[in-house]
Write an enzyme that holds these catalytic residues in place. Sequence first.
Site, PDB file in Angstrom:
ATOM      1  N   CYS A 135       0.724  -1.277  -0.009  1.00  0.00           N
ATOM      2  CA  CYS A 135       0.059   0.118  -0.362  1.00  0.00           C
ATOM      3  C   CYS A 135       0.758   1.482   0.339  1.00  0.00           C
ATOM      4  CB  CYS A 135      -0.651   0.022   1.755  1.00  0.00           C
ATOM      5  SG  CYS A 135      -2.246  -1.215   1.751  1.00  0.00           S
ATOM      6  N   LEU A 181      -3.148  -1.838  -2.476  1.00  0.00           N
ATOM      7  CA  LEU A 181      -2.646  -2.728  -3.522  1.00  0.00           C
ATOM      8  C   LEU A 181      -3.214  -4.307  -2.159  1.00  0.00           C
ATOM      9  CD1 LEU A 181      -1.612  -4.174  -6.249  1.00  0.00           C
ATOM     10  CD2 LEU A 181       0.932  -4.508  -4.488  1.00  0.00           C
ATOM     11  N   GLY A 224       1.653  -3.670   4.337  1.00  0.00           N
ATOM     12  CA  GLY A 224       2.506  -4.567   4.256  1.00  0.00           C
ATOM     13  C   GLY A 224       1.729  -5.810   4.737  1.00  0.00           C
TER      14      GLY A 224
END
Length: 738
Positions: A2, A53, A78
């Site tokens: 991200c 993401l 993460g």
Amino acid sequence: MCGIAGVARIDGNDLSQEADGLLSAFAHTLAHRGPDDRRLLREGPVGMAFNRLSLVDPNNGAQPLVSADGKVVLIVNGEVYNHRELAAGLPGVRLSTGSDCEVLLPLYQRDGLRFLDRVNGMFAFVLWDKERRLLLLGRDRFGIKPLYFHRDRARVVFASEIKALFADAATPRRLDWNRALGEYDMNATPGFAHGRVTTWFEDIELVPPGVIVELSLKDGASKEHRYWRLPDPDAASETSDEEYAARFRDLLVSSVADCATADTDLGLFLSGGIDSAAVAALAPGGTLRTFTALTPGTVLNGDARGGRRTAELLGLPNHQVLIGSERVPSPQEWRDLVWLGETPLVGPEIFYKFELHRFARQNFPEIKGMLLGAAADEINGGYIPQFAGEGGDWDDFEANLRDLYRRQALQRNPKFGHWWEHDGVPLLNDAAIDPGTPYADDPYRGYFAWQYRTLEQYNVWHEDRTAAGMSTEARVPFLDHRLVELVARIPARRRAALVWDKRIVREAMKGVLPEEIRTRPKGYFFYGDGARHTNRFLTRLLAQDGAELLEQALATENARRFLSADGMRTALDRLTRSPNTENVELLLRLVNLGLLDGMTAQLPAPPAEAAPRPRPVELTVTDWEREQDDIVARVAAEPELSRTVPYALADNVLLVTAPALPDTWFVAVDGSFEYEISAADDAAWLALLQALDGDALTLPDALAKAGVEFEAVAELFREALAVGLVTAQPAEREPAER
């Protein structure tokens, strides 16, 4: 993966509505890091921006995450790999999303600043404790995920990438020239580099790995809490070599399984070495797509062929991505890559990896994560044979480490130089030179700590950026803290047996990998047999379009203050006649510094809006043995050598022999014998060098004088040009300025 960013008041006040525009600018700049979702939050003194993401729970993992009682807010970039295990240890706690990161909220509320002690993963986070009016910024143990910040008396801004901070007009945009030029990784000076890495920019800080930075929102007071550090060797360990290897294998199996956990497809960058092969063999599923860089270096040194062979033996699809000698990025492409990387260390490796990511993303958009074999060399001894020198062993490696430590210590304390060695006999102990160092008695520990720092300054930095630039998450199984702790604790007496040339990895992979893969020597992206192609690639990059990149690098006031324009132009002119790996890479780093300096003054477009690049292509190979000549011709095309330019031995090169050895000649470089030539076995090559010794001749004239055919010496002549033994001579005096 991200993109996280935000701003917070640290003077007791709340943010105004104007902060909304800043949060939008942060999110816009980081769009490439998270194209699947975007959320903004402004409440009281804190504002957060989040670009997602989605690899885990794509439909139910939006951030910011909020604790059940609403008192703690969290954004994370993460993965927390052991989130299920951690959640199971929280009886009575019910998580509201499927996000692997949500478990950090109840852990913090239960354990305070110790909440990361048992967390296994790669992450960078910002946590807002409303009740205690604190902001926490933290990173994983190796800094795999980045988090930068800038603070003044009134506020702090933070982001996953530096370029996002520059979207804030109040954040300074100044390259830190002094620190950059003194950075060991920048100037290629071997040495024990410890301490914090450089961010390359003034007043931009990077949260250290294994650290939580605590900021008070009331008065700006800050503290650092270190929750992890490299362990010391376990001198009392009675673990056998076999037990170490077995434990390493078990931990690597666990780490690969963790890194391969996702609700989307993953890929793997596969070289010909053991590291990525081990990840490929241990990854569950058996359908992983693999991607191999087909560069001149990897073709000529066999690494690309080894990657294909590994994929065949493991039954995995393999895509050979063509990045041939003619693929030279345009000046605009290079500027975009340097801006994406935010480091002057952008070079061939970073370019090649970005090309791999581009190919994977453009052809297989369902792949959102990429497994890597990165960091195995740094942690497990992959580079130790190089430090030992050609033909050296463990004792040579340790002797060279002690010598390196001693030279650095004497640089810090030059007054001891005379006393340390007198008439060839040392009169002082090494520890007396620099008693404050913790590594005088065990330089290997200093070497290990140096490699740990290099991982943060270069390896994980560029692995993050090259992947993020194509909206992909890089996953690195060899950076599981349990693996690193195991290797760091190996006692001194067992090191030669376990970490020389990654023996612990090779032993751990017995029975897992085929022997031809397990024992294959290390290959390189661009060094070794393909070095001259890399030299020519970098030289062409800098020289194209009237040396556009170099001239732009010299355009800023600071660049003109620190860099010698005449010297850099002359260096490039020499390189166009005789490329040299070390010289061209150093010149490139200075050019990159100048480019970064210029781009901070006029910010480029965000990476998601970068100019289009040529589409990467795959070279389909069905039978490497049969197609090898065609592959080499396609990937490593040799340029035509000029028949009118005069050549000669370089000024620092001597061709010598001794009466006692009439059949043996030596090539001395800077007074040191570097090459040996047999008059019987290498007669043609010796004759050509003798023809060029003292005379500048065109290639046809030199061949005629030596009485040899070019085909007999072509390979050696090209290599001699690449390493600078032979140089093309200028037709007239070298240009001093433009």
